[in-house]
Design a protein around this motif. Structure first.
Motif, mmCIF file in Angstrom:
data_model
loop_
_atom_site.group_PDB
_atom_site.id
_atom_site.type_symbol
_atom_site.label_atom_id
_atom_site.label_comp_id
_atom_site.label_asym_id
_atom_site.label_seq_id
_atom_site.Cartn_x
_atom_site.Cartn_y
_atom_site.Cartn_z
ATOM 1 N N CYS A 12 73.309 -23.867 -15.476
ATOM 2 C CA CYS A 12 72.898 -25.210 -15.878
ATOM 3 C C CYS A 12 71.716 -25.167 -16.840
ATOM 4 O O CYS A 12 71.768 -25.756 -17.929
ATOM 5 N N ILE A 13 70.647 -24.466 -16.479
ATOM 6 C CA ILE A 13 69.455 -24.466 -17.333
ATOM 7 C C ILE A 13 69.685 -23.629 -18.588
ATOM 8 O O ILE A 13 69.194 -23.975 -19.666
ATOM 9 N N ALA A 14 70.463 -22.539 -18.486
ATOM 10 C CA ALA A 14 70.772 -21.747 -19.678
ATOM 11 C C ALA A 14 71.548 -22.582 -20.688
ATOM 12 O O ALA A 14 71.296 -22.524 -21.899
ATOM 13 N N SER A 15 72.492 -23.379 -20.194
ATOM 14 C CA SER A 15 73.285 -24.233 -21.071
ATOM 15 C C SER A 15 72.419 -25.268 -21.779
ATOM 16 O O SER A 15 72.522 -25.460 -23.003
ATOM 17 N N GLU A 16 71.548 -25.933 -21.026
ATOM 18 C CA GLU A 16 70.717 -26.984 -21.619
ATOM 19 C C GLU A 16 69.741 -26.408 -22.650
ATOM 20 O O GLU A 16 69.486 -27.026 -23.687
ATOM 21 N N LEU A 17 69.186 -25.250 -22.371
ATOM 22 C CA LEU A 17 68.280 -24.622 -23.340
ATOM 23 C C LEU A 17 69.031 -24.177 -24.592
ATOM 24 O O LEU A 17 68.570 -24.374 -25.720
ATOM 25 N N ASN A 18 70.197 -23.577 -24.383
ATOM 26 C CA ASN A 18 70.992 -23.105 -25.513
ATOM 27 C C ASN A 18 71.368 -24.248 -26.441
ATOM 28 O O ASN A 18 71.336 -24.118 -27.674
ATOM 29 N N LYS A 19 71.714 -25.403 -25.866
ATOM 30 C CA LYS A 19 72.099 -26.567 -26.678
ATOM 31 C C LYS A 19 70.939 -27.083 -27.515
ATOM 32 O O LYS A 19 71.162 -27.817 -28.487
ATOM 33 N N ARG A 20 69.715 -26.715 -27.143
ATOM 34 C CA ARG A 20 68.530 -27.161 -27.890
ATOM 35 C C ARG A 20 68.003 -26.079 -28.826
ATOM 36 O O ARG A 20 66.876 -26.160 -29.305
ATOM 37 N N GLY A 21 68.819 -25.053 -29.072
ATOM 38 C CA GLY A 21 68.468 -24.029 -30.042
ATOM 39 C C GLY A 21 67.519 -22.965 -29.540
ATOM 40 O O GLY A 21 66.983 -22.188 -30.343
ATOM 41 N N VAL A 22 67.295 -22.908 -28.227
ATOM 42 C CA VAL A 22 66.411 -21.888 -27.659
ATOM 43 C C VAL A 22 67.182 -20.582 -27.534
ATOM 44 O O VAL A 22 68.344 -20.563 -27.112
ATOM 45 N N ALA A 23 66.564 -19.470 -27.897
ATOM 46 C CA ALA A 23 67.179 -18.157 -27.731
ATOM 47 C C ALA A 23 67.102 -17.756 -26.261
ATOM 48 O O ALA A 23 66.010 -17.560 -25.719
ATOM 49 N N VAL A 24 68.258 -17.655 -25.623
ATOM 50 C CA VAL A 24 68.324 -17.421 -24.180
ATOM 51 C C VAL A 24 69.142 -16.178 -23.884
ATOM 52 O O VAL A 24 70.208 -15.954 -24.466
ATOM 53 N N GLU A 25 68.641 -15.369 -22.964
ATOM 54 C CA GLU A 25 69.413 -14.279 -22.372
ATOM 55 C C GLU A 25 69.390 -14.446 -20.865
ATOM 56 O O GLU A 25 68.526 -15.143 -20.315
ATOM 57 N N GLY A 26 70.357 -13.835 -20.194
ATOM 58 C CA GLY A 26 70.433 -13.944 -18.747
ATOM 59 C C GLY A 26 70.671 -12.602 -18.102
ATOM 60 O O GLY A 26 71.252 -11.691 -18.705
ATOM 61 N N ILE A 27 70.204 -12.468 -16.867
ATOM 62 C CA ILE A 27 70.447 -11.276 -16.056
ATOM 63 C C ILE A 27 71.116 -11.725 -14.767
ATOM 64 O O ILE A 27 70.537 -12.514 -14.003
ATOM 65 N N ALA A 28 72.325 -11.259 -14.526
ATOM 66 C CA ALA A 28 73.066 -11.643 -13.330
ATOM 67 C C ALA A 28 73.757 -10.412 -12.752
ATOM 68 O O ALA A 28 74.305 -9.599 -13.501
ATOM 69 N N PRO A 29 73.763 -10.276 -11.427
ATOM 70 C CA PRO A 29 74.369 -9.082 -10.809
ATOM 71 C C PRO A 29 75.887 -9.064 -10.908
ATOM 72 O O PRO A 29 76.498 -8.004 -10.822
ATOM 73 N N GLU A 30 76.510 -10.237 -11.054
ATOM 74 C CA GLU A 30 77.964 -10.321 -11.191
ATOM 75 C C GLU A 30 78.298 -11.046 -12.486
ATOM 76 O O GLU A 30 77.443 -11.685 -13.108
ATOM 77 N N ALA A 31 79.563 -10.959 -12.887
ATOM 78 C CA ALA A 31 80.006 -11.668 -14.086
ATOM 79 C C ALA A 31 79.791 -13.165 -13.903
ATOM 80 O O ALA A 31 80.127 -13.717 -12.851
#
Length: 419
Positions: A18-37
């Motif tokens: 949810c927060i990655a999506s909202e930031l990405n839509k506002r042009g913020v450079a986002v990366e994520g770390i998740a243990p599963e796909a």
């Protein structure tokens, strides 16, 4: 070491997406770390009042929607007590894949790493995440969305955290366990219990007709520290069904849930920002969170995008802006009001809980709906709670009053002073 990104999101569940999506839509450079796909299927179901989704124009994400929404607060045993309380508001069950894809489609520019964060170190202008793989990743801001048990988020220790525990089954049954086409929010009838069992922590049935002969039935404990064991809930569910002459013919899915209901708010001066369960966003009165994610993520993302536009701001300042946007004073005080009320309810026996909820749902629909969705402004929330108190029988009032003197001062002062 990788280049420094704007925001590094920890986690791959609903809050993280949810927060990655909202930031990405506002042009913020986002990366994520998740243990599963991050596109792996989610195991648990997510319910929500349909009006909450209509308010954000996302009701198309529902897989099921019920107009016949009821609860039972009688003890059972005679016809009058078996009459349901009709809620008069539609309830829905998310299409989990649709909800997940909604956020993934908004996060198409996010680079996800299959890994887990071992520790987070904060430097003057950025944060460093050391991963289990040995990789080291840098970001101007780290957002922890890994859940309530995150080791990276500090919060005050106020003792054992109460959990809402639930055990559920999606399956086929020898007879319909609830009326066809119906959703049951809470069935507190206890005619299937012995007198001794009625002295144990109360549980209720949460159930829904999924169509085509499928039903979801779940035995739930409102909140307890420690949470009610799954084997107890499973036995309670079987006992409830047996008493009504219903057997499970086929189990398609078992669900095990444990939500922290009275988790203290995080230390809002720390340089790692949290979102979702890690940020104590589970509603203390209902155990729900997805509606809050949908309502609060856009404002948080706007505040962070504006702050990130200033290159002079480091992790501490960025996190501070984020904490202020996520937990303004009004929301802090509302959260503590809910926790205060939950603390009182946790001391109620089964009979008092039935009386309490019967009284609660006699309030005006917009009042109880706003209470359960945390959408009432603070003055109105306080007015609704006072109205509920006035409508309550004397025994309920006595329980609320006796508990108030013990917790009101530390709850309000300790949290509000953290702004």
């Amino acid at each position: 070491m990788t280049d420094c990104t704007d925001v590094l999101v920890l986690g791959g569940g609903p809050a993280a997406l949810c927060i990655a999506s909202e930031l990405n839509k506002r042009g913020v450079a986002v990366e994520g770390i998740a243990p599963e796909a991050v596109d792996a299927p989610w195991p648990n179901t997510y319910g929500i009042w349909a009006n909450e989704l209509e308010a954000v124009a996302l009701d198309h994400l529902l897989e099921h929607r019920w107009r016949d929404t009821v609860s039972y607060f009688g003890a059972g045993g005679d016809a009058a007590e078996d009459q349901p309380t009709a809620h008069g508001i539609d309830y829905g069950l998310f299409d989990r894949a649709a909800l997940q894809n909604h956020w993934l489609n908004g996060a198409t520019g996010v680079l996800w790493h299959r890994d887990s964060a071992e520790r987070v170190e904060n430097e003057a202008d950025h944060s460093v995440v050391i991963c289990a793989s040995g990789e080291v990743r840098k970001a101007r801001l780290v957002i922890d969305a890994t859940g309530a048990n995150s080791p990276h988020i500090s919060r005050p220790d106020r003792g054992a955290v109460a959990g809402q525990a639930a055990y559920g089954v999606v399956g086929r049954f020898s007879e319909d366990p609830i009326s066809s086409g119906r959703f049951v929010l809470m069935d507190y009838r206890s005619d299937h219990l012995s007198d001794l069992q009625r002295l144990e922590p109360p549980t209720f049935l949460y159930a829904m007709d999924l169509g085509d002969g499928l039903f979801f039935v779940e035995e739930t404990s409102l909140a307890l520290a420690p949470g009610v064991a799954y084997d107890v809930l499973k036995q309670r569910l079987k006992q409830r069904l047996d008493h009504r002459g219903v057997q499970i013919s086929e189990v398609l899915h078992e669900e095990f849930c444990l939500f922290p209901m009275n988790l203290p708010l995080p230390d809002r001066s720390q340089a790692v920002l949290a979102f979702g369960g890690a940020a104590s966003m589970v509603h203390p009165a209902s155990g729900y969170m997805v509606g809050s994610l949908l309502r609060r993520a856009p404002g948080l993302a706007e505040a962070l995008a504006a702050a990130l536009a200033d290159p002079s701001l480091g992790s501490v300042d960025l996190a501070r802006r984020g904490w202020q946007a996520l937990w303004p004073t009004e929301l802090v005080l509302r959260h503590q009001l809910y926790q205060f009320g939950l603390g009182r309810l946790m001391g109620f026996n089964e009979r008092l809980l039935r009386t309490h909820f019967s009284t609660f749902f006699s309030l005006a629909r917009e009042d109880w709906f706003g209470f359960l969705t945390n959408t009432l402004p603070l003055p109105r929330l306080m007015g609704v709670m006072l109205r509920l108190f006035a409508l309550s029988p004397w025994e309920l009032r006595r329980g609320l009053v006796l508990g108030a003197a013990k917790q009101q001062k530390p709850c309000w002062l300790n949290e509000a002073s953290n702004d």
